[in-house]
Design an enzyme around this catalytic site. Structure first.
Site, PDB file in Angstrom:
ATOM      1  N   GLY A   1      33.213  47.482  48.977  1.00  0.00           N
ATOM      2  CA  GLY A   1      34.607  47.771  49.296  1.00  0.00           C
ATOM      3  C   GLY A   1      34.893  49.246  49.112  1.00  0.00           C
ATOM      4  O   GLY A   1      33.997  50.095  49.227  1.00  0.00           O
TER       5      GLY A   1
ATOM      6  N   ARG B   1      28.893  39.508  49.844  1.00  0.00           N
ATOM      7  CA  ARG B   1      29.191  38.493  50.844  1.00  0.00           C
ATOM      8  C   ARG B   1      28.924  39.033  52.250  1.00  0.00           C
ATOM      9  O   ARG B   1      28.624  40.208  52.433  1.00  0.00           O
ATOM     10  CB  ARG B   1      30.638  38.032  50.693  1.00  0.00           C
ATOM     11  CG  ARG B   1      30.883  37.281  49.385  1.00  0.00           C
ATOM     12  CD  ARG B   1      32.273  36.710  49.327  1.00  0.00           C
ATOM     13  NE  ARG B   1      32.455  35.873  48.156  1.00  0.00           N
ATOM     14  CZ  ARG B   1      33.582  35.207  47.881  1.00  0.00           C
ATOM     15  NH1 ARG B   1      34.625  35.312  48.698  1.00  0.00           N
ATOM     16  NH2 ARG B   1      33.662  34.462  46.800  1.00  0.00           N
TER      17      ARG B   1
ATOM     18  N   THR C   1      32.167  47.991  35.908  1.00  0.00           N
ATOM     19  CA  THR C   1      33.518  48.528  35.724  1.00  0.00           C
ATOM     20  C   THR C   1      34.538  47.677  36.483  1.00  0.00           C
ATOM     21  O   THR C   1      35.675  48.114  36.674  1.00  0.00           O
ATOM     22  CB  THR C   1      33.597  49.986  36.209  1.00  0.00           C
ATOM     23  OG1 THR C   1      33.204  50.049  37.587  1.00  0.00           O
ATOM     24  CG2 THR C   1      32.702  50.894  35.379  1.00  0.00           C
TER      25      THR C   1
ATOM     26  N   ARG D   1      35.047  43.519  36.450  1.00  0.00           N
ATOM     27  CA  ARG D   1      35.610  42.510  35.567  1.00  0.00           C
ATOM     28  C   ARG D   1      34.480  41.845  34.793  1.00  0.00           C
ATOM     29  O   ARG D   1      33.437  41.503  35.363  1.00  0.00           O
ATOM     30  CB  ARG D   1      36.418  41.459  36.340  1.00  0.00           C
ATOM     31  CG  ARG D   1      37.700  41.968  36.974  1.00  0.00           C
ATOM     32  CD  ARG D   1      38.717  42.357  35.906  1.00  0.00           C
ATOM     33  NE  ARG D   1      39.960  42.852  36.482  1.00  0.00           N
ATOM     34  CZ  ARG D   1      40.217  44.119  36.765  1.00  0.00           C
ATOM     35  NH1 ARG D   1      39.280  45.035  36.556  1.00  0.00           N
ATOM     36  NH2 ARG D   1      41.384  44.478  37.247  1.00  0.00           N
TER      37      ARG D   1
ATOM     38  N   GLU E   1      40.797  41.718  26.154  1.00  0.00           N
ATOM     39  CA  GLU E   1      41.110  43.104  25.811  1.00  0.00           C
ATOM     40  C   GLU E   1      42.499  43.181  25.207  1.00  0.00           C
ATOM     41  O   GLU E   1      43.369  42.370  25.535  1.00  0.00           O
ATOM     42  CB  GLU E   1      41.034  43.982  27.077  1.00  0.00           C
ATOM     43  CG  GLU E   1      39.663  44.015  27.709  1.00  0.00           C
ATOM     44  CD  GLU E   1      39.621  44.796  29.022  1.00  0.00           C
ATOM     45  OE1 GLU E   1      38.538  44.977  29.577  1.00  0.00           O
ATOM     46  OE2 GLU E   1      40.717  45.211  29.502  1.00  0.00           O
TER      47      GLU E   1
ATOM     48  N   HIS F   1      38.073  50.178  29.016  1.00  0.00           N
ATOM     49  CA  HIS F   1      38.756  49.938  30.293  1.00  0.00           C
ATOM     50  C   HIS F   1      39.511  51.195  30.757  1.00  0.00           C
ATOM     51  O   HIS F   1      40.730  51.174  30.968  1.00  0.00           O
ATOM     52  CB  HIS F   1      39.715  48.752  30.200  1.00  0.00           C
ATOM     53  CG  HIS F   1      39.897  48.076  31.534  1.00  0.00           C
ATOM     54  ND1 HIS F   1      40.231  46.751  31.651  1.00  0.00           N
ATOM     55  CD2 HIS F   1      39.777  48.530  32.807  1.00  0.00           C
ATOM     56  CE1 HIS F   1      40.318  46.428  32.941  1.00  0.00           C
ATOM     57  NE2 HIS F   1      40.049  47.497  33.647  1.00  0.00           N
TER      58      HIS F   1
END
Length: 556
Positions: A392, A414, A473, A475, A504, A522
């Site tokens: 992406g 995918r 980075t 999830r 978190e 994060h």
């Protein structure tokens, strides 16, 4: 309650003790210590360290009172105690002057108790509000800016050349405010000069576990009165003042963003911590007409929404809102809006982790500070294979970074990902098995949903090279729970870096104990330009909603 009834009719100014009364010094110092300990690989009981540091406060002042030391600012007394404690805790050699200065100024960055800012704001229409603290002026000013404390002025014991409870401090406060003693009330302690009998008071808000909060000896009047649970629907024409709550502002930075000026005129309350307890969340949000959420830090559940009858809108920073119960919002008529995001900050942070892990930068920086020279052998990127799982916006930026470093690129994902990568002229792996086997650096860039949760299995990780690096980075739940820790202990992959965790914020985590793991809290989107973009969109959406202009409601 009238001023006559509450015994405060003649009081014009309230001056406050600060440490422990308005700000949570203990939790804040522990947090600062833990961050430093993680950065410098120090094993320290930071709670005991914080208590010992604060415990040196009174003895240090007594040395000044006895004439053993000249008048000394609190910053300097803190530093004297700090240097002694570093020796006592056996970490003196690990911390250079820059680290010591930064840690000493932790007292400038103390976080307020959850109700401090709102309580002071409710007092301001009625009283002059000032500090009356042993903290030096620069400490108190910096703390006020950091914590958003709405003082009318800052009064320090430094201005009197004495420490509390020397009466000269209280006389000086009255003199500076040009008030008679009976018109000045000191909170936490009643100054002997005030001549006001303390009223009967309710218990203060409970303190977080492990912290000690001194009881504040003043009932805070609700001025002006606050209407509860009676908010009418928003008018369709013209903007109106809203009661807005922004939770989870860890860095206390939202108020300092340029875009925050858009909310001028609205009643905004910001919380600097994350809580998960339903009762606490309901109490914090009970008067909110709108929430501005910082990414997915606080889930908005049906159970929580049932207890928020005033809530009319949720404005989300960034584009995702999977943590918001849309069906419950739709049922209760709560409008949910989301903005846009930028892939650049996350991609930059990902590449920083790649470089830091492959060249052992955190370890070598710590070694250098400790007087150790060149203890590791890094691995270069040129000619090695960068695997991008998900092509992406962020994945595409990662491909460009990899090409700039002359890496070979391999993509998996995918069908849509594989098609886009092939059209861009990139090599696509024949299978997920091949993908994990070939990569020297493998970076995950997938959205978390039912189809991607647990998409990286223990078997996938076991296929990686013992010299390979896995970077996540995106999830944490993209990886099967516990699989990464087990894989790192087994040596395949040889290293991992992550900016995300299952729950978190993180205080303790088994991955943080592993020498071949590099973690960050994060930080992917935590960057000034990104915050201006995220919050700018969120505030613009909220203001459009309040003005009755069309907005895209995700709950429809």
């Amino acid at each position: 309650m009238s001023q006559t009834q509450d015994g405060l009719a003649e009081v014009k100014a309230l001056t406050f003790d600060v440490f422990g009364t308005v700000v949570d010094w203990r939790s804040s110092v522990i947090r600062e210590g833990e961050a430093l300990g993680q950065a410098r690989s120090l094993s320290v009981d930071w709670a005991a360290f914080a208590d010992a540091w604060r415990g040196g406060y009174a003895p240090a002042m007594d040395r000044v009172r006895r004439g053993e030391l000249p008048w000394t600012r609190l910053d300097d007394l803190h530093r004297m105690t700090l240097d002694r404690l570093l020796d006592e805790f056996g970490i003196s050699e690990a911390l250079g002057e820059e680290d010591r200065q930064h840690l000493n100024r932790a007292w400038h960055r103390l976080a307020p108790w959850p109700d401090s800012v709102s309580g002071l704001q409710r007092l301001r229409p009625r009283f002059i509000l000032a500090t009356l603290s042993n903290g030096n002026v620069s400490l108190l000013v910096n703390m006020a800016k950091q914590a958003g404390l709405p003082w009318d002025c800052v009064i320090s014991a430094e201005l009197a050349g004495h420490y509390k409870r020397d009466p000269e401090v209280y006389h000086k406060a009255c003199d500076l405010l040009d008030l008679a003693p009976h018109a000045h009330l000191f909170i936490l302690y009643f100054a002997i000069l005030s001549g006001v009998t303390p009223p009967t008071l309710p218990a203060p808000s409970p303190a977080p576990t492990g912290s000690v909060r001194r009881p504040v000896r003043l009932a805070i009047p609700e001025t002006p009165p606050v209407r509860r649970h009676t908010v009418p629907p928003y008018p369709r024409q013209g903007a109106r003042t809203m009661r807005i709550v922004i939770p989870d502002d860890y860095q206390n930075c939202v108020r300092h963003l340029d875009t925050f000026a858009r909310l001028e005129g609205h009643d905004v309350r910001v919380f600097n911590d994350t809580v998960t307890d339903l009762d606490t969340l309901a109490e914090r949000f009970q008067d909110a007409e709108a929430l501005v959420l910082i990414r997915e830090r606080t889930p908005i559940t049906a159970e929580l929404l049932e207890r928020l009858p005033n809530l009319r809108a949720i404005s989300q920073t960034g584009g995702g809102a999977a943590h918001v119960d849309m069906a419950a919002c739709r049922e209760r008529g709560v409008t949910v809006m989301a903005g846009t995001g930028s892939p650049h900050a996350a991609a930059e942070l990902t590449w920083a982790l790649v470089m830091a892990a492959m060249r052992h930068i955190p370890e070598e920086a710590a070694n250098l500070r400790a007087g150790r020279w060149q203890r590791t052998l890094g691995t270069g990127l040129k000619g090695r294979t960068l695997g991008i799982f998900g092509y992406g916006k962020i994945g595409q930026l990662m491909a460009r970074y990899g090409q700039a470093f002359e890496m070979n690129l391999l993509v998996w994902g995918r069908e849509g990902t594989r098609s886009r990568a092939a059209e861009a002229g990139l090599e696509v792996a024949g299978s997920q098995t091949e993908f994990f086997e070939r990569c020297d650096v493998l970076s995950l860039h997938l959205r978390l949903n039912e189809g991607t949760q647990g998409i990286v299995t223990a078997d996938d990780l076991a296929r990686m090279k013992p010299t390979a690096l896995l970077v996540n980075t995106s999830r944490a739940p993209l990886i099967v729970p516990g699989a990464l820790e087990a894989a790192l202990r087994a040596g395949r992959p040889g290293m991992a870096a992550a900016d995300v965790f299952e729950s978190e914020p993180v205080v303790q985590h088994p991955l943080l104990e592993l020498p071949n793991f590099l973690g960050t809290p994060h930080l992917g989107y935590v960057e000034k330009d990104s915050y201006e973009l995220y919050f700018g969109d969120a505030f613009a959406n909220l203001l459009a909603f309040a003005a009755g202009r069309p907005v895209k409601n995700l709950a429809d």
